[in-house]
Design a protein around this motif. Sequence first.
Motif, PDB file in Angstrom:
ATOM      1  N   GLU A  68      48.752  40.404  41.972  1.00 29.30           N
ATOM      2  CA  GLU A  68      49.078  40.876  43.320  1.00 29.30           C
ATOM      3  C   GLU A  68      50.216  40.062  43.921  1.00 29.30           C
ATOM      4  O   GLU A  68      51.029  40.584  44.659  1.00 29.30           O
ATOM      5  CB  GLU A  68      47.844  40.810  44.226  1.00 29.30           C
ATOM      6  CG  GLU A  68      46.807  41.875  43.908  1.00 29.30           C
ATOM      7  CD  GLU A  68      47.331  43.284  44.129  1.00 29.30           C
ATOM      8  OE1 GLU A  68      48.054  43.526  45.115  1.00 29.30           O
ATOM      9  OE2 GLU A  68      47.033  44.148  43.295  1.00 29.30           O
ATOM     10  N   THR A  69      50.234  38.749  43.637  1.00 36.07           N
ATOM     11  CA  THR A  69      51.302  37.876  44.122  1.00 36.07           C
ATOM     12  C   THR A  69      51.742  36.982  42.982  1.00 36.07           C
ATOM     13  O   THR A  69      50.953  36.151  42.552  1.00 36.07           O
ATOM     14  CB  THR A  69      50.823  37.006  45.304  1.00 36.07           C
ATOM     15  OG1 THR A  69      50.284  37.851  46.312  1.00 36.07           O
ATOM     16  CG2 THR A  69      51.942  36.186  45.869  1.00 36.07           C
ATOM     17  N   ARG A  91      53.850  40.616  42.723  1.00 38.30           N
ATOM     18  CA  ARG A  91      53.423  41.948  42.282  1.00 38.30           C
ATOM     19  C   ARG A  91      54.132  42.268  40.970  1.00 38.30           C
ATOM     20  O   ARG A  91      55.245  42.768  40.965  1.00 38.30           O
ATOM     21  CB  ARG A  91      53.719  42.993  43.340  1.00 38.30           C
ATOM     22  CG  ARG A  91      52.797  42.856  44.528  1.00 38.30           C
ATOM     23  CD  ARG A  91      53.034  43.957  45.522  1.00 38.30           C
ATOM     24  NE  ARG A  91      52.231  43.723  46.690  1.00 38.30           N
ATOM     25  CZ  ARG A  91      51.254  44.532  47.091  1.00 38.30           C
ATOM     26  NH1 ARG A  91      50.988  45.633  46.422  1.00 38.30           N
ATOM     27  NH2 ARG A  91      50.563  44.257  48.167  1.00 38.30           N
ATOM     28  N   CYS A  92      53.442  41.925  39.890  1.00 36.26           N
ATOM     29  CA  CYS A  92      54.021  42.104  38.560  1.00 36.26           C
ATOM     30  C   CYS A  92      52.965  42.601  37.584  1.00 36.26           C
ATOM     31  O   CYS A  92      51.765  42.412  37.794  1.00 36.26           O
ATOM     32  CB  CYS A  92      54.567  40.788  38.017  1.00 36.26           C
ATOM     33  SG  CYS A  92      56.040  40.208  38.842  1.00 36.26           S
ATOM     34  N   ASP A 128      57.358  44.696  40.584  1.00 34.34           N
ATOM     35  CA  ASP A 128      57.230  45.780  41.552  1.00 34.34           C
ATOM     36  C   ASP A 128      58.254  45.562  42.657  1.00 34.34           C
ATOM     37  O   ASP A 128      58.020  44.810  43.590  1.00 34.34           O
ATOM     38  CB  ASP A 128      55.808  45.813  42.111  1.00 34.34           C
ATOM     39  CG  ASP A 128      55.538  47.015  42.988  1.00 34.34           C
ATOM     40  OD1 ASP A 128      56.494  47.752  43.312  1.00 34.34           O
ATOM     41  OD2 ASP A 128      54.382  47.224  43.357  1.00 34.34           O
ATOM     42  N   ALA A 172      57.408  46.034  46.313  1.00 30.73           N
ATOM     43  CA  ALA A 172      56.333  45.194  46.813  1.00 30.73           C
ATOM     44  C   ALA A 172      56.650  44.509  48.137  1.00 30.73           C
ATOM     45  O   ALA A 172      55.773  44.293  48.952  1.00 30.73           O
ATOM     46  CB  ALA A 172      55.973  44.129  45.776  1.00 30.73           C
ATOM     47  N   ARG A 183      51.270  48.223  47.116  1.00 36.13           N
ATOM     48  CA  ARG A 183      51.324  48.855  45.801  1.00 36.13           C
ATOM     49  C   ARG A 183      50.803  50.283  45.876  1.00 36.13           C
ATOM     50  O   ARG A 183      49.793  50.561  46.490  1.00 36.13           O
ATOM     51  CB  ARG A 183      50.482  48.053  44.816  1.00 36.13           C
ATOM     52  CG  ARG A 183      50.619  48.533  43.400  1.00 36.13           C
ATOM     53  CD  ARG A 183      49.945  47.620  42.466  1.00 36.13           C
ATOM     54  NE  ARG A 183      50.771  46.438  42.335  1.00 36.13           N
ATOM     55  CZ  ARG A 183      50.750  45.638  41.302  1.00 36.13           C
ATOM     56  NH1 ARG A 183      49.930  45.856  40.332  1.00 36.13           N
ATOM     57  NH2 ARG A 183      51.526  44.588  41.235  1.00 36.13           N
TER      58      ARG A 183
END
Length: 93
Positions: free
Chosen positions: A23-24, A26-27, A75, A78, A83
């Motif tokens: 999530e952090t 965002r990958c 992302d 992001a 997302r």
Amino acid sequence: MNEIWANLLNTVGMAWWVEIVTETPRCTYYFGPFASSQEAKTAQGGYIEDLEQENAQGIKVVVKRCKPSNLTIFDEVADIAPRGIAPVFSGQM
């Protein structure tokens, strides 16, 4: 020899990969290929540990058969939208 087998399986899309979504940042990361799901599951701990040391948050892991075209997917949306939700622009072109 096992690496040769994993690469052959990957060529035909039957290799196993560790997919890690964070999530952090965002990958989505792909690690592999592996000849078996057990090999991938055994290796996933090291990848998770590396990402945790880089302060990644919200780590989700899936071991699956696939043939990723990119090993790291950032992302780009992001920073401006959650997302799965694309930004909406008003106006006409």
